[in-house]
Design a protein around this motif. Structure first.
Motif, PDB file in Angstrom:
ATOM      1  N   ASP A 221      -7.229   9.175   9.007  1.00 53.57           N
ATOM      2  CA  ASP A 221      -6.494   7.931   8.966  1.00 53.57           C
ATOM      3  C   ASP A 221      -7.462   6.681   8.394  1.00 53.57           C
ATOM      4  OD1 ASP A 221      -7.366   7.316  11.242  1.00 53.57           O
ATOM      5  OD2 ASP A 221      -5.212   7.560  12.375  1.00 53.57           O
ATOM      6  N   GLY A 222      -8.610   6.859   7.909  1.00 55.00           N
ATOM      7  CA  GLY A 222      -9.561   5.763   7.656  1.00 55.00           C
ATOM      8  C   GLY A 222      -8.748   4.644   6.783  1.00 55.00           C
ATOM      9  N   ALA A 223      -8.420   5.249   5.595  1.00 56.23           N
ATOM     10  CA  ALA A 223      -7.942   4.176   4.488  1.00 56.23           C
ATOM     11  C   ALA A 223      -6.699   3.360   5.115  1.00 56.23           C
ATOM     12  CB  ALA A 223      -7.259   5.081   3.568  1.00 56.23           C
ATOM     13  N   ALA A 224      -6.014   3.810   5.988  1.00 55.64           N
ATOM     14  CA  ALA A 224      -4.888   3.022   6.643  1.00 55.64           C
ATOM     15  C   ALA A 224      -5.642   2.147   7.572  1.00 55.64           C
ATOM     16  CB  ALA A 224      -3.846   3.893   7.277  1.00 55.64           C
ATOM     17  N   ARG A 225      -6.400   2.359   8.262  1.00 56.98           N
ATOM     18  CA  ARG A 225      -7.216   1.387   9.214  1.00 56.98           C
ATOM     19  C   ARG A 225      -8.017   0.406   8.450  1.00 56.98           C
ATOM     20  NH1 ARG A 225      -9.085   4.965  14.466  1.00 56.98           N
ATOM     21  NH2 ARG A 225      -7.468   6.104  14.564  1.00 56.98           N
TER      22      ARG A 225
ATOM     23  N   GLU B 111       4.385   8.071  15.667  1.00 57.67           N
ATOM     24  CA  GLU B 111       3.974   8.855  14.385  1.00 57.67           C
ATOM     25  C   GLU B 111       3.265   7.516  13.437  1.00 57.67           C
ATOM     26  OE1 GLU B 111       4.022  12.083  13.448  1.00 57.67           O
ATOM     27  OE2 GLU B 111       4.864  12.339  15.712  1.00 57.67           O
ATOM     28  N   GLY B 112       2.239   8.007  12.841  1.00 57.03           N
ATOM     29  CA  GLY B 112       1.750   7.003  11.728  1.00 57.03           C
ATOM     30  C   GLY B 112       0.606   6.059  12.197  1.00 57.03           C
ATOM     31  N   VAL B 113      -0.038   5.402  11.479  1.00 57.06           N
ATOM     32  CA  VAL B 113      -0.915   4.221  11.870  1.00 57.06           C
ATOM     33  C   VAL B 113      -0.064   3.040  11.964  1.00 57.06           C
ATOM     34  CG1 VAL B 113      -2.974   2.851  11.079  1.00 57.06           C
ATOM     35  CG2 VAL B 113      -2.706   5.410  10.506  1.00 57.06           C
ATOM     36  N   TRP B 114      -0.187   2.355  13.031  1.00 55.23           N
ATOM     37  CA  TRP B 114       0.384   1.011  13.281  1.00 55.23           C
ATOM     38  C   TRP B 114      -0.653   0.172  13.786  1.00 55.23           C
ATOM     39  CZ3 TRP B 114       5.692  -0.461  12.633  1.00 55.23           C
ATOM     40  CH2 TRP B 114       6.323   0.676  12.206  1.00 55.23           C
ATOM     41  N   GLY B 115      -0.740  -1.069  13.316  1.00 56.78           N
ATOM     42  CA  GLY B 115      -1.702  -2.076  14.009  1.00 56.78           C
ATOM     43  C   GLY B 115      -3.131  -1.407  14.095  1.00 56.78           C
ATOM     44  N   GLY B 116      -3.508  -0.476  13.105  1.00 59.70           N
ATOM     45  CA  GLY B 116      -4.876   0.171  13.255  1.00 59.70           C
ATOM     46  C   GLY B 116      -5.166   1.256  14.005  1.00 59.70           C
TER      47      GLY B 116
ATOM     48  N   THR C 227       0.749  -1.207  -0.075  1.00 53.37           N
ATOM     49  CA  THR C 227      -0.206   0.043   0.011  1.00 53.37           C
ATOM     50  C   THR C 227       0.897   1.329  -0.105  1.00 53.37           C
ATOM     51  OG1 THR C 227      -1.672  -1.078   1.472  1.00 53.37           O
ATOM     52  CG2 THR C 227      -2.090   1.186   1.264  1.00 53.37           C
ATOM     53  N   ASP C 228       0.312   2.552  -0.500  1.00 52.68           N
ATOM     54  CA  ASP C 228       0.878   3.624  -0.572  1.00 52.68           C
ATOM     55  C   ASP C 228       1.492   4.043   1.092  1.00 52.68           C
ATOM     56  OD1 ASP C 228       2.095   6.140  -0.725  1.00 52.68           O
ATOM     57  OD2 ASP C 228       0.053   7.056  -1.569  1.00 52.68           O
ATOM     58  N   PRO C 229       2.675   3.905   1.049  1.00 54.56           N
ATOM     59  CA  PRO C 229       3.020   4.419   2.576  1.00 54.56           C
ATOM     60  C   PRO C 229       2.557   5.719   3.213  1.00 54.56           C
ATOM     61  CG  PRO C 229       5.013   4.184   1.267  1.00 54.56           C
ATOM     62  CD  PRO C 229       3.801   4.031   0.279  1.00 54.56           C
ATOM     63  N   ASP C 230       2.194   6.755   2.242  1.00 50.45           N
ATOM     64  CA  ASP C 230       1.604   8.069   2.611  1.00 50.45           C
ATOM     65  C   ASP C 230       0.441   7.683   3.367  1.00 50.45           C
ATOM     66  OD1 ASP C 230       3.898   9.395   1.830  1.00 50.45           O
ATOM     67  OD2 ASP C 230       3.004   9.884  -0.186  1.00 50.45           O
ATOM     68  N   ALA C 231      -0.362   6.514   2.857  1.00 51.02           N
ATOM     69  CA  ALA C 231      -1.573   6.615   3.685  1.00 51.02           C
ATOM     70  C   ALA C 231      -1.255   6.148   5.234  1.00 51.02           C
ATOM     71  CB  ALA C 231      -2.393   5.225   3.127  1.00 51.02           C
ATOM     72  N   PHE C 232      -0.312   5.515   5.460  1.00 49.84           N
ATOM     73  CA  PHE C 232      -0.019   5.487   6.982  1.00 49.84           C
ATOM     74  C   PHE C 232       0.664   6.487   7.900  1.00 49.84           C
ATOM     75  CE2 PHE C 232      -0.637   1.454   4.873  1.00 49.84           C
ATOM     76  CZ  PHE C 232      -1.403   0.909   5.375  1.00 49.84           C
ATOM     77  N   HIS C 233       0.773   7.847   7.191  1.00 52.82           N
ATOM     78  CA  HIS C 233       1.429   8.880   7.517  1.00 52.82           C
ATOM     79  C   HIS C 233       0.389  10.101   7.268  1.00 52.82           C
ATOM     80  CE1 HIS C 233       4.860   6.746   9.481  1.00 52.82           C
ATOM     81  NE2 HIS C 233       5.003   6.268   8.359  1.00 52.82           N
TER      82      HIS C 233
END
Length: 71
Positions: A22-26, A49-54, A9-15
């Motif tokens: 941050d719904g797309a990453a979750r 920082e960022g989305v980790w493990g939802g 997945t695009d890493p920018d989605a997680f930051h």
């Protein structure tokens, strides 16, 4: 990490920027087989920082605080 869906997945989605949710990453995390391991890693290594493990940084901060309070 090799089995994580975020690797595809695009890493920018997680930051995301603060103004963007941050719904797309979750949603990616919800389908991921290694979500629990990812969250455990983020908590163990203090990822702030960022989305980790939802989870968002604020959610992980609350989890770390709750663990300290319950000791």
């Amino acid at each position: 990490m090799a089995d994580a869906l975020c690797a595809e997945t695009d890493p920018d989605a997680f930051h995301p920027e603060r103004a963007n949710p941050d719904g797309a990453a979750r949603r990616v995390c919800q389908r991921c087989d290694v979500q629990a391991a990812c969250l455990a890693y983020a908590l163990a290594t203090g990822q702030s920082e960022g989305v980790w493990g939802g989870t968002s940084p604020a959610q992980r901060r609350r989890m770390r605080l709750a663990k300290v309070v319950h000791r």
